[in-house]
Design a protein around this motif. Sequence first.
Motif, short mmCIF file in Angstrom:
data_model
loop_
_atom_site.label_atom_id
_atom_site.label_comp_id
_atom_site.label_asym_id
_atom_site.label_seq_id
_atom_site.Cartn_x
_atom_site.Cartn_y
_atom_site.Cartn_z
N UNK A 56 2.91 13.75 -14.32
CA UNK A 56 1.91 14.09 -15.32
C UNK A 56 1.50 15.56 -15.25
N UNK A 57 1.18 16.02 -14.06
CA UNK A 57 0.57 17.35 -13.96
C UNK A 57 1.57 18.47 -13.63
N UNK A 58 2.65 18.16 -12.97
CA UNK A 58 3.62 19.19 -12.63
C UNK A 58 4.72 19.28 -13.68
N UNK A 59 5.18 18.13 -14.18
CA UNK A 59 6.27 18.11 -15.16
C UNK A 59 5.78 17.88 -16.59
N UNK A 60 4.47 17.69 -16.75
CA UNK A 60 3.85 17.50 -18.08
C UNK A 60 4.48 16.38 -18.90
N UNK A 61 4.75 15.27 -18.28
CA UNK A 61 5.31 14.12 -19.00
C UNK A 61 4.23 13.44 -19.82
N UNK A 62 4.63 12.93 -20.98
CA UNK A 62 3.70 12.27 -21.89
C UNK A 62 3.41 10.83 -21.49
N UNK A 63 2.49 10.21 -22.22
CA UNK A 63 2.06 8.85 -21.91
C UNK A 63 3.17 7.82 -22.06
N UNK A 64 4.03 7.97 -23.08
CA UNK A 64 5.13 7.01 -23.25
C UNK A 64 6.09 7.09 -22.07
N UNK A 65 6.40 8.29 -21.65
CA UNK A 65 7.27 8.46 -20.49
C UNK A 65 6.63 7.82 -19.26
N UNK A 66 5.35 8.10 -19.03
CA UNK A 66 4.64 7.55 -17.88
C UNK A 66 4.57 6.03 -17.93
N UNK B 148 0.84 -1.21 0.00
CA UNK B 148 0.00 0.00 0.00
C UNK B 148 0.88 1.25 0.00
N UNK B 149 1.92 1.27 0.81
CA UNK B 149 2.84 2.42 0.83
C UNK B 149 3.51 2.59 -0.53
N UNK B 150 3.96 1.49 -1.12
CA UNK B 150 4.60 1.55 -2.46
C UNK B 150 3.60 2.08 -3.49
N UNK B 151 2.36 1.66 -3.39
CA UNK B 151 1.32 2.12 -4.32
C UNK B 151 1.03 3.61 -4.14
N UNK B 152 0.97 4.07 -2.91
CA UNK B 152 0.74 5.50 -2.65
C UNK B 152 1.90 6.32 -3.21
N UNK B 153 3.12 5.88 -2.98
CA UNK B 153 4.29 6.59 -3.52
C UNK B 153 4.22 6.63 -5.05
N UNK B 154 3.84 5.51 -5.65
CA UNK B 154 3.72 5.44 -7.11
C UNK B 154 2.69 6.44 -7.63
N UNK B 155 1.54 6.48 -7.02
CA UNK B 155 0.47 7.38 -7.46
C UNK B 155 0.90 8.84 -7.33
N UNK B 156 1.52 9.18 -6.21
CA UNK B 156 1.99 10.56 -6.00
C UNK B 156 3.02 10.93 -7.07
N UNK B 157 3.97 10.03 -7.32
CA UNK B 157 4.99 10.29 -8.34
C UNK B 157 4.37 10.43 -9.73
#
Length: 189
Positions: free
Chosen positions: A25-35, A11-20
């Motif tokens: 996506x929204x702060x650094x505007x990375x594209x779908x391939x990068x994500x 659960x902690x790993x999943x929360x970290x993943x979602x935050x990252x």
Amino acid sequence: MKLYFEGPVIIVALIIYIVLLLYLKFKLNKGLMYLFFFSVFYLYITQVVRYTQFPITYIPEMYDPLSVLRHNINLVPFQNLEINLKFMFLNVLLTIPFGFLLPLIAQITMRKVLLWAFLLPLIIEATQLIVGISTGYRHRIFDINDFIMNGLGVLIGFIILKASIKVMFKIFDQSHINQNKLLNYIAKR
């Protein structure tokens, strides 16, 4: 007491993943391939942590950090080679994806790959030693052979990626690569 890579740890790993992911996506505007490649890389890293660090065992009555220091460090390379060949191969195999995937999410030069070929094994082995000292449990050791083989795996992964890109350019013409989002993304690495 044993702590496994399950339940709360996942659960902690999943929360970290979602935050990252949200930050990328929204702060650094990375594209779908990068994500996509970031997600694969993150999943890979969680599995490396799971394989190299867990379970974490703490037995209070056996707590002896000095014993861990005496018995859990091997600084002599290639000692007991016949016993360790399988583990040496597995340690190379463990880090090949790191060398392959890292350039797909970060600008990596050969110099940086060499740095990561040193840092990743150091992080893995030092964490194992620190956990061993902290818990007094002698399950994992700091092994120079693991360190060398993990570093070699990072380099092999990077070489495989670069060779794959060269082969890709021989198989596909530039217009096909430009039209395919996945190939185009990889080709730019």
